[in-house]
Design a protein around this motif. Structure first.
Motif, PDB file in Angstrom:
ATOM      1  N   ALA A  72     -26.188  -6.313  11.398  1.00  0.00           N
ATOM      2  CA  ALA A  72     -25.105  -7.416  11.094  1.00  0.00           C
ATOM      3  C   ALA A  72     -24.774  -8.522  11.653  1.00  0.00           C
ATOM      4  O   ALA A  72     -25.017  -9.053  12.338  1.00  0.00           O
ATOM      5  CB  ALA A  72     -23.751  -6.720  11.290  1.00  0.00           C
ATOM      6  N   ILE A  73     -24.090  -9.540   9.707  1.00  0.00           N
ATOM      7  CA  ILE A  73     -23.475 -10.781  10.849  1.00  0.00           C
ATOM      8  C   ILE A  73     -22.235 -10.794  11.170  1.00  0.00           C
ATOM      9  O   ILE A  73     -20.894 -10.947  10.262  1.00  0.00           O
ATOM     10  CB  ILE A  73     -23.951 -11.576   9.781  1.00  0.00           C
ATOM     11  N   VAL A  74     -21.768 -11.174  12.612  1.00  0.00           N
ATOM     12  CA  VAL A  74     -20.430 -11.381  12.737  1.00  0.00           C
ATOM     13  C   VAL A  74     -20.390 -12.851  12.714  1.00  0.00           C
ATOM     14  O   VAL A  74     -20.098 -13.590  13.629  1.00  0.00           O
ATOM     15  CB  VAL A  74     -19.573 -10.253  13.429  1.00  0.00           C
ATOM     16  N   HIS A  75     -18.574 -12.959  12.746  1.00  0.00           N
ATOM     17  CA  HIS A  75     -17.707 -14.079  12.889  1.00  0.00           C
ATOM     18  C   HIS A  75     -16.749 -13.626  14.743  1.00  0.00           C
ATOM     19  O   HIS A  75     -16.406 -13.467  14.701  1.00  0.00           O
ATOM     20  CB  HIS A  75     -17.243 -14.054  11.710  1.00  0.00           C
ATOM     21  N   LEU A  76     -17.665 -14.719  15.494  1.00  0.00           N
ATOM     22  CA  LEU A  76     -16.487 -14.260  16.164  1.00  0.00           C
ATOM     23  C   LEU A  76     -16.554 -15.718  17.416  1.00  0.00           C
ATOM     24  O   LEU A  76     -17.574 -16.153  17.143  1.00  0.00           O
ATOM     25  CB  LEU A  76     -17.322 -13.751  18.034  1.00  0.00           C
ATOM     26  N   ALA A  77     -15.202 -16.193  17.715  1.00  0.00           N
ATOM     27  CA  ALA A  77     -15.246 -17.345  18.123  1.00  0.00           C
ATOM     28  C   ALA A  77     -15.322 -18.198  17.398  1.00  0.00           C
ATOM     29  O   ALA A  77     -15.777 -19.425  18.290  1.00  0.00           O
ATOM     30  CB  ALA A  77     -15.215 -17.490  19.638  1.00  0.00           C
ATOM     31  N   GLY A  78     -15.308 -18.742  16.450  1.00  0.00           N
ATOM     32  CA  GLY A  78     -15.644 -19.732  16.061  1.00  0.00           C
ATOM     33  C   GLY A  78     -17.616 -19.595  15.380  1.00  0.00           C
ATOM     34  O   GLY A  78     -17.613 -20.994  14.659  1.00  0.00           O
ATOM     35  N   GLU A 106     -13.812  -7.358  13.062  1.00  0.00           N
ATOM     36  CA  GLU A 106     -13.588  -6.920  11.313  1.00  0.00           C
ATOM     37  C   GLU A 106     -13.982  -8.586  10.562  1.00  0.00           C
ATOM     38  O   GLU A 106     -14.378  -8.391   9.391  1.00  0.00           O
ATOM     39  CB  GLU A 106     -11.968  -6.818  11.611  1.00  0.00           C
ATOM     40  N   LYS A 107     -14.683  -9.651  11.435  1.00  0.00           N
ATOM     41  CA  LYS A 107     -15.198 -10.759  10.310  1.00  0.00           C
ATOM     42  C   LYS A 107     -16.674 -10.070  10.512  1.00  0.00           C
ATOM     43  O   LYS A 107     -17.750 -10.937  11.446  1.00  0.00           O
ATOM     44  CB  LYS A 107     -14.160 -12.310  10.524  1.00  0.00           C
ATOM     45  N   VAL A 108     -17.505  -9.231   9.488  1.00  0.00           N
ATOM     46  CA  VAL A 108     -18.465  -8.665   9.025  1.00  0.00           C
ATOM     47  C   VAL A 108     -19.128  -9.693   8.043  1.00  0.00           C
ATOM     48  O   VAL A 108     -17.849  -9.384   6.652  1.00  0.00           O
ATOM     49  CB  VAL A 108     -18.677  -7.539   9.289  1.00  0.00           C
ATOM     50  N   MET A 109     -20.097 -11.144   8.107  1.00  0.00           N
ATOM     51  CA  MET A 109     -19.888 -11.614   6.394  1.00  0.00           C
ATOM     52  C   MET A 109     -21.761 -10.105   5.376  1.00  0.00           C
ATOM     53  O   MET A 109     -21.099 -10.855   5.128  1.00  0.00           O
ATOM     54  CB  MET A 109     -20.310 -12.382   7.454  1.00  0.00           C
ATOM     55  N   LEU A 128     -15.056  -1.050   5.359  1.00  0.00           N
ATOM     56  CA  LEU A 128     -17.130  -0.345   5.055  1.00  0.00           C
ATOM     57  C   LEU A 128     -17.541  -0.202   6.768  1.00  0.00           C
ATOM     58  O   LEU A 128     -18.542   0.341   6.475  1.00  0.00           O
ATOM     59  CB  LEU A 128     -17.335  -1.809   4.235  1.00  0.00           C
ATOM     60  N   VAL A 129     -17.399  -1.590   7.485  1.00  0.00           N
ATOM     61  CA  VAL A 129     -18.400  -1.078   8.464  1.00  0.00           C
ATOM     62  C   VAL A 129     -17.086  -1.332   9.591  1.00  0.00           C
ATOM     63  O   VAL A 129     -16.639  -1.648  10.011  1.00  0.00           O
ATOM     64  CB  VAL A 129     -18.735  -2.831   8.256  1.00  0.00           C
ATOM     65  N   ASN A 130     -18.263  -1.199  10.779  1.00  0.00           N
ATOM     66  CA  ASN A 130     -17.536  -0.596  11.779  1.00  0.00           C
ATOM     67  C   ASN A 130     -18.533  -1.122  12.782  1.00  0.00           C
ATOM     68  O   ASN A 130     -19.346  -0.454  13.915  1.00  0.00           O
ATOM     69  CB  ASN A 130     -17.292   0.922  12.224  1.00  0.00           C
ATOM     70  N   ILE A 131     -17.863  -2.484  13.505  1.00  0.00           N
ATOM     71  CA  ILE A 131     -18.629  -2.747  14.637  1.00  0.00           C
ATOM     72  C   ILE A 131     -18.402  -2.489  16.094  1.00  0.00           C
ATOM     73  O   ILE A 131     -16.698  -3.503  16.283  1.00  0.00           O
ATOM     74  CB  ILE A 131     -19.703  -3.806  14.104  1.00  0.00           C
ATOM     75  N   GLU A 132     -18.618  -1.847  17.663  1.00  0.00           N
ATOM     76  CA  GLU A 132     -17.716  -2.127  18.253  1.00  0.00           C
ATOM     77  C   GLU A 132     -18.114  -2.661  19.661  1.00  0.00           C
ATOM     78  O   GLU A 132     -19.746  -2.539  19.596  1.00  0.00           O
ATOM     79  CB  GLU A 132     -16.791  -0.619  18.703  1.00  0.00           C
ATOM     80  N   ALA A 133     -17.441  -2.850  19.928  1.00  0.00           N
ATOM     81  CA  ALA A 133     -18.453  -4.339  21.529  1.00  0.00           C
ATOM     82  C   ALA A 133     -17.412  -4.048  22.351  1.00  0.00           C
ATOM     83  O   ALA A 133     -15.878  -3.744  22.346  1.00  0.00           O
ATOM     84  CB  ALA A 133     -18.229  -5.474  21.310  1.00  0.00           C
ATOM     85  N   GLY A 186      -3.368   5.667   3.859  1.00  0.00           N
ATOM     86  CA  GLY A 186      -2.025   5.712   3.920  1.00  0.00           C
ATOM     87  C   GLY A 186      -0.684   5.384   4.917  1.00  0.00           C
ATOM     88  O   GLY A 186       0.372   5.023   4.616  1.00  0.00           O
ATOM     89  N   GLY A 187      -1.192   4.622   6.355  1.00  0.00           N
ATOM     90  CA  GLY A 187      -0.335   4.221   7.223  1.00  0.00           C
ATOM     91  C   GLY A 187      -1.173   2.904   7.872  1.00  0.00           C
ATOM     92  O   GLY A 187      -2.499   2.734   7.133  1.00  0.00           O
ATOM     93  N   VAL A 188      -0.823   2.687   8.630  1.00  0.00           N
ATOM     94  CA  VAL A 188      -0.937   1.757   9.613  1.00  0.00           C
ATOM     95  C   VAL A 188      -1.713   2.095  10.592  1.00  0.00           C
ATOM     96  O   VAL A 188      -2.001   1.205  11.696  1.00  0.00           O
ATOM     97  CB  VAL A 188       0.083   0.688   9.381  1.00  0.00           C
ATOM     98  N   ASP A 189      -1.745   3.421  11.030  1.00  0.00           N
ATOM     99  CA  ASP A 189      -2.275   3.520  11.816  1.00  0.00           C
ATOM    100  C   ASP A 189      -3.629   2.960  12.665  1.00  0.00           C
ATOM    101  O   ASP A 189      -4.523   4.012  11.239  1.00  0.00           O
ATOM    102  CB  ASP A 189      -1.831   5.541  11.703  1.00  0.00           C
ATOM    103  N   GLY A 190      -4.366   3.057  13.446  1.00  0.00           N
ATOM    104  CA  GLY A 190      -5.597   3.022  13.937  1.00  0.00           C
ATOM    105  C   GLY A 190      -5.723   1.327  13.552  1.00  0.00           C
ATOM    106  O   GLY A 190      -7.049   0.131  13.701  1.00  0.00           O
ATOM    107  N   ARG A 191      -5.182   1.132  13.003  1.00  0.00           N
ATOM    108  CA  ARG A 191      -5.683  -0.787  12.310  1.00  0.00           C
ATOM    109  C   ARG A 191      -4.589  -1.615  12.720  1.00  0.00           C
ATOM    110  O   ARG A 191      -4.013  -1.691  13.943  1.00  0.00           O
ATOM    111  CB  ARG A 191      -4.702  -1.405  11.004  1.00  0.00           C
ATOM    112  N   ILE A 192      -6.804  -2.610  13.427  1.00  0.00           N
ATOM    113  CA  ILE A 192      -5.828  -3.857  13.884  1.00  0.00           C
ATOM    114  C   ILE A 192      -5.369  -4.834  13.244  1.00  0.00           C
ATOM    115  O   ILE A 192      -6.327  -5.558  12.140  1.00  0.00           O
ATOM    116  CB  ILE A 192      -7.051  -4.525  14.790  1.00  0.00           C
ATOM    117  N   PHE A 193      -4.876  -6.084  13.396  1.00  0.00           N
ATOM    118  CA  PHE A 193      -3.846  -6.783  12.837  1.00  0.00           C
ATOM    119  C   PHE A 193      -4.082  -7.735  13.307  1.00  0.00           C
ATOM    120  O   PHE A 193      -3.625  -8.319  14.296  1.00  0.00           O
ATOM    121  CB  PHE A 193      -2.350  -6.794  11.755  1.00  0.00           C
TER     122      PHE A 193
END
Length: 193
Positions: A72-78, A106-109, A128-133, A186-193
């Motif tokens: 994946a190509i992710v956008h982290l810290a600019g 969450e910023k997956v390009m 769609l994509v789940n990337i954990e670090a 249905g809700g906002v459980d488990g979401r990071i805003f």
């Protein structure tokens, strides 16, 4: 008549004769050519069938989990980073997470496997994509020396500094579901805003 003159003065095997004859024959006719009408066939249905076939093949690979190692190509810290599972990434500069924090990128390009790549416009959907670090280290770089000297001015300056580094380990890169169907939320459980 010019043709009689050329035939009498110059033999037919002469290169000049062939050039003159070619010019004389290439004279355009007085009637302009009419543009011919071209009938274009509607290819929207063919394009739709082709796209559905490709989407079906990608969905089969995702559901059977035979897409190989995902990247994946992710956008982290600019900055943009190409990551896959078990990779280490070094983020330069001050970054707020502490050691041991688990971060979801969450910023997956784009994300891709062995036979396909999914591009976002500009980002893929966060469901769609789940990337954990995991943050595994926060440290400083080696000492960098800046030495400034103005010639013939008796002016010198030496500056020492170190850049803060944050090291991340990518735990996993997963595609959560088929690409053409998003789950109902249905809700906002488990979401990071």
């Amino acid at each position: 008549n010019l043709s009689e003159l050329y035939t009498t003065v110059l033999p037919r095997c002469s290169p000049f004769f062939s050039q003159v004859q070619g010019l004389r024959m290439a004279r355009p006719s007085s009637i302009p050519a009419q543009p011919q009408q071209v009938i274009m066939e509607n290819t929207a249905e063919d394009d739709e069938r082709f796209a559905n076939g490709i989407i079906g093949k990608v969905n089969d690979q995702i559901s059977q989990n035979n897409h190989g190692r995902l990247f994946a190509i992710v956008h982290l810290a600019g900055k943009q980073h190409r990551v896959s599972a078990e990779d280490l990434i070094v983020i330069q500069g001050n970054w707020y997470p502490n050691i041991g924090d688990v971060i979801r990128c969450e910023k997956v390009m784009c994300v891709g496997g062995r036979d396909f790549t999914l591009y976002g416009r500009p980002l893929l959907h966060r469901d769609l994509v789940n990337i954990e670090a995991t943050v595994i280290e926060k440290t400083l770089s080696h000492t960098i020396i800046d030495f400034y000297n103005r010639r013939r001015k008796n002016s010198r300056r030496t500056r020492f500094y170190r850049i803060p580094y944050t090291t991340l380990r990518i735990n996993h890169v997963d595609i959560m579901h088929k690409i053409d169907e998003l789950p109902e939320v249905g809700g906002v459980d488990g979401r990071i805003f």
